[in-house]
Design a protein around this motif. Sequence first.
Motif, PDB file in Angstrom:
ATOM      1  N   THR A  13       0.841  -1.195   0.000  1.00 20.07           N
ATOM      2  CA  THR A  13       0.000   0.000   0.000  1.00 20.07           C
ATOM      3  C   THR A  13       0.875   1.244   0.000  1.00 20.07           C
ATOM      4  N   ALA A  14       0.556   2.174  -0.873  1.00 17.05           N
ATOM      5  CA  ALA A  14       1.258   3.469  -0.871  1.00 17.05           C
ATOM      6  C   ALA A  14       0.329   4.518  -0.287  1.00 17.05           C
ATOM      7  N   VAL A  15       0.889   5.425   0.489  1.00 19.08           N
ATOM      8  CA  VAL A  15       0.124   6.546   1.048  1.00 19.08           C
ATOM      9  C   VAL A  15       0.724   7.831   0.509  1.00 19.08           C
ATOM     10  N   MET A  16      -0.134   8.605  -0.156  1.00 18.10           N
ATOM     11  CA  MET A  16       0.322   9.870  -0.748  1.00 18.10           C
ATOM     12  C   MET A  16      -0.523  11.016  -0.213  1.00 18.10           C
ATOM     13  N   GLY A  17      -0.058  12.214  -0.423  1.00 17.28           N
ATOM     14  CA  GLY A  17      -0.832  13.378   0.001  1.00 17.28           C
ATOM     15  C   GLY A  17       0.036  14.611  -0.076  1.00 17.28           C
ATOM     16  N   GLU A  19       0.800   8.076 -14.259  1.00 13.95           N
ATOM     17  CA  GLU A  19       0.061   9.224 -14.798  1.00 13.95           C
ATOM     18  C   GLU A  19      -1.280   9.406 -14.078  1.00 13.95           C
ATOM     19  N   ARG A  20      -1.997   8.294 -13.870  1.00 12.41           N
ATOM     20  CA  ARG A  20      -3.293   8.397 -13.173  1.00 12.41           C
ATOM     21  C   ARG A  20      -3.108   8.858 -11.734  1.00 12.41           C
ATOM     22  N   ILE A  21      -2.055   8.333 -11.110  1.00 12.06           N
ATOM     23  CA  ILE A  21      -1.787   8.705  -9.713  1.00 12.06           C
ATOM     24  C   ILE A  21      -1.428  10.193  -9.643  1.00 12.06           C
ATOM     25  N   ALA A  22      -0.587  10.634 -10.588  1.00 10.97           N
ATOM     26  CA  ALA A  22      -0.184  12.054 -10.598  1.00 10.97           C
ATOM     27  C   ALA A  22      -1.396  12.948 -10.820  1.00 10.97           C
ATOM     28  N   ALA A  23      -2.301  12.522 -11.694  1.00 12.01           N
ATOM     29  CA  ALA A  23      -3.497  13.330 -11.981  1.00 12.01           C
ATOM     30  C   ALA A  23      -4.372  13.428 -10.737  1.00 12.01           C
ATOM     31  N   ARG A  24      -4.523  12.285 -10.019  1.00 13.77           N
ATOM     32  CA  ARG A  24      -5.347  12.293  -8.801  1.00 13.77           C
ATOM     33  C   ARG A  24      -4.710  13.198  -7.735  1.00 13.77           C
ATOM     34  N   MET A  25      -3.382  13.120  -7.639  1.00 17.29           N
ATOM     35  CA  MET A  25      -2.665  13.954  -6.665  1.00 17.29           C
ATOM     36  C   MET A  25      -2.843  15.443  -6.984  1.00 17.29           C
ATOM     37  N   PRO A  71       4.601   9.658  -7.683  1.00 16.97           N
ATOM     38  CA  PRO A  71       3.622   8.785  -8.342  1.00 16.97           C
ATOM     39  C   PRO A  71       4.268   7.548  -8.978  1.00 16.97           C
ATOM     40  N   ALA A  72       5.506   7.693  -9.478  1.00 19.76           N
ATOM     41  CA  ALA A  72       6.172   6.539 -10.097  1.00 19.76           C
ATOM     42  C   ALA A  72       6.453   5.466  -9.054  1.00 19.76           C
ATOM     43  N   ALA A  73       6.769   5.883  -7.840  1.00 20.61           N
ATOM     44  CA  ALA A  73       6.995   4.910  -6.757  1.00 20.61           C
ATOM     45  C   ALA A  73       5.665   4.294  -6.325  1.00 20.61           C
ATOM     46  N   ALA A  74       4.647   5.132  -6.179  1.00 18.33           N
ATOM     47  CA  ALA A  74       3.339   4.640  -5.711  1.00 18.33           C
ATOM     48  C   ALA A  74       2.740   3.630  -6.682  1.00 18.33           C
ATOM     49  N   ALA A  75       3.101   3.756  -7.970  1.00 21.36           N
ATOM     50  CA  ALA A  75       2.530   2.866  -8.988  1.00 21.36           C
ATOM     51  C   ALA A  75       2.963   1.406  -8.801  1.00 21.36           C
TER      52      ALA A  75
END
Length: 271
Positions: free
Chosen positions: A57-61, A250-256, A223-227
């Motif tokens: 699981t990755a946690v971003m914010g 890309e999707r993760i970066a867009a959501r961020m 985002p590249a790590a979270a992917a």
Amino acid sequence: MRLRGNKRRKTDDQPEPQGTPGLAVELCGVRRQYGRGKGAVHALGGIDLVLSRGTFTAVMGPSGSGKSTFLQCAAGLDRPSAGSVRLGGTEITGMRENQLTELRRSRLGFVFQAFNLLPSLTVEENVLLPMRLAGQRRDRRRAAQVLAQVGLADKAGRRPGELSGGQQQRVAIARALVARPDVIFADEPTGALDSTTAAEVLSLLRHAVDTLGATVVMVTHDPAAAAWADRVLFLADGVFAGGLDCGSPERIAARMADLTSRTGAMARAAA
Ligand code: ADP
């Protein structure tokens, strides 16, 4: 919101199941407040989270969203102001400091941005350090096994200063794996690495989850790590603001970007 980490199917040959099946991480109503009264900061505003064993699981914010506080509370390094934390089925809320220290050494693994290896110890000694500190016998065969798993079988006698950054982080991963922990907590594990080396380190964490049954919780801004994770959870103002399964960078970066602009707009409106 109650979030459940999705479990990626593991390969059939799983040589080393780590711990018993079930849940690795359970957070219930976790709050963390710094200070009191008017000046109080609500760093975590009520986190509910359940993660199965064998998940990544990755946690971003955005900065200040509570990522570090989340990791510290989830890993027993900080005490929530309210709520409960269970790791590998063990309730850690209310544990005495020495019990928490013992639990961290024997049942959790840690990987930090700055590697946190002891320069005066050899690679093998660094890997065995958590077991040594936990009062367990020095299992050199186990050290050799995890060093082989991270591709450093020939580096056991070296000192960290003789290794590249990527190799040092692989030593840290071997150290995190050595006691077959319930959970490995990784805090920006690739923050100090170039993108190629970062990918090598992340593929090792992925491999540990898929083939060794390890459970990884990783805080990252990248985002590249979270992917590489099964699931990305997004924190905003101390609460989870959604998740994404197996997202591309890309999707993760867009959501961020969306989350950051929304929380920025909220902060501007509140000012
Ligand atoms: P992140 O890791 O996402 O940048 P943090 O968990 O470090 O976020 O911080 C979340 C919030 O809590 C921020 O508003 C931060 O300023 C505040 N905070 C963190 N640590 C402390 C502390 N020791 N004392 C007071 N406020 C803190």
